[in-house]
Write a protein that holds these residues in place. Sequence first.
Motif, PDB file in Angstrom:
ATOM      1  N   ASP A  13      -5.011  -6.905  -0.804  1.00  0.00           N
ATOM      2  CA  ASP A  13      -4.917  -7.550  -2.120  1.00  0.00           C
ATOM      3  C   ASP A  13      -5.295  -6.592  -3.234  1.00  0.00           C
ATOM      4  O   ASP A  13      -4.681  -6.598  -4.310  1.00  0.00           O
ATOM      5  CB  ASP A  13      -5.801  -8.791  -2.170  1.00  0.00           C
ATOM      6  N   THR A  14      -6.301  -5.748  -2.993  1.00  0.00           N
ATOM      7  CA  THR A  14      -6.783  -4.846  -4.041  1.00  0.00           C
ATOM      8  C   THR A  14      -6.344  -3.399  -3.837  1.00  0.00           C
ATOM      9  O   THR A  14      -6.372  -2.609  -4.783  1.00  0.00           O
ATOM     10  CB  THR A  14      -8.319  -4.878  -4.113  1.00  0.00           C
ATOM     11  N   ASN A  46      -8.018  -3.327   2.081  1.00  0.00           N
ATOM     12  CA  ASN A  46      -7.881  -4.646   1.473  1.00  0.00           C
ATOM     13  C   ASN A  46      -6.483  -4.716   0.868  1.00  0.00           C
ATOM     14  O   ASN A  46      -6.193  -4.033  -0.119  1.00  0.00           O
ATOM     15  CB  ASN A  46      -8.945  -4.850   0.402  1.00  0.00           C
ATOM     16  N   ASP A  48      -8.060  -1.355  -2.094  1.00  0.00           N
ATOM     17  CA  ASP A  48      -9.269  -0.588  -1.781  1.00  0.00           C
ATOM     18  C   ASP A  48      -9.320  -0.298  -0.278  1.00  0.00           C
ATOM     19  O   ASP A  48      -8.883  -1.107   0.538  1.00  0.00           O
ATOM     20  CB  ASP A  48     -10.516  -1.374  -2.189  1.00  0.00           C
ATOM     21  N   ARG A  68      -9.327  -7.516   6.723  1.00  0.00           N
ATOM     22  CA  ARG A  68      -8.760  -6.262   6.230  1.00  0.00           C
ATOM     23  C   ARG A  68      -7.787  -5.680   7.253  1.00  0.00           C
ATOM     24  O   ARG A  68      -7.898  -5.943   8.454  1.00  0.00           O
ATOM     25  CB  ARG A  68      -9.861  -5.248   5.919  1.00  0.00           C
ATOM     26  N   TYR A  93       0.870  -1.181   0.000  1.00  0.00           N
ATOM     27  CA  TYR A  93       0.000   0.000   0.000  1.00  0.00           C
ATOM     28  C   TYR A  93       0.900   1.223   0.000  1.00  0.00           C
ATOM     29  O   TYR A  93       1.891   1.269   0.728  1.00  0.00           O
ATOM     30  CB  TYR A  93      -0.913  -0.005   1.231  1.00  0.00           C
TER      31      TYR A  93
END
Length: 375
Positions: free
Chosen positions: A182-183, A180, A185, A155, A134
Amino acid sequence: MIRIHRKQWFGLWLLTVYAWSVQSHAVDLSKVKVADGFSISLYASNLGDAKQLAIGDKGTLFIGTGKSGLIHALVDTNGSGRVNKRYVVAHGLNMPEAIAFYQGDLFVASEKKILRYRDIENNLRRRVRPEEVYKKLPAEVIKSRRAMQFGPDGRLYVSLGVDCNVCEAKPPLGQMLAINIDTGDSEVIAKGIRRVTGFDWSKDNQLWFADLGRNWLGDNLPADEINRVDQVGAHYGFPYFHGKAVKEAAFTKPKGLKVTEPVYELPAHVGPMGLHFYRGHQFPSQYQNQLFVAENGSWNRSSKVGYQVMLLVLESQRVVKRKTMVSFLDSEFPIAQPYSLITAPDGALFISDDFKGRVYRLFYNNNDHQVQDIL
């Protein structure tokens, strides 16, 4: 002849340091006051400004730091209640106090990034190159405070404190996010917070967090806060309100803004840095799933308060009693400044101390006392 630069020597020392039994230095705990039925011991020392804690699947205790820029890993291989192997698994980071462990990996917030150190417990002796998962955190990390922990939904929850005493901070400062990994978001979980370094989930998966009140309003104002997230995205008042009743003179609450009051007010300036629901089974049953708070202590006050670990007894989502479990204050002289709390694998409670760079271990002596009902 191979020449190794001084900085290389330093890096090699940090990355291989402490992979041996550590001899403890004598620490006088006689002036530390502990609740009846409990005892406290020194688990580890020489940890710099030890701050937030995380526990690995194999029982490794990870410790984030502030200005030290290090991530420590501590192991008690013989069950003695005292660390006997210790490592530095990361160094040269910018204020890496916010850490979290999840599914074998260690996550660390540094500058604008969240880093993942994969399979960390199997790689304590060698350098693990982190991955960036991130990259959108605000750069302000010196005055602001952060904390991280994975929630029941998988999360990564990150609290982002403001970088001022009182101000209208630019988001995402003053917010708690759920990311998240993985994404990438994210969702805003809470707004209008000041400095949150302690949050945790109750046994019914409800999120609680402690928030530090502003300074320079006197010895007894405003209250430090214990909050609960009943509605995602709720606003908790900062900078317009402090505690339940103190209005901020410098800022006017926007029309129509609904403010969520704290569920419990702590005394002003106690500094609730750590918040943790006890999940072990070593303590008597009346302590299990109850809320422990690490009060780091006051600086903006004429006489000192805090410097203790408190128990908040809950009934039906309400705090009904506040009890001192450990006091590190000897008159006006702090012995320690508790920062973070976490349940140890054996059911004891680890307490980090960013004052003298230590980790303490609070444990129950079932042979010494008959514990009274905390209610």
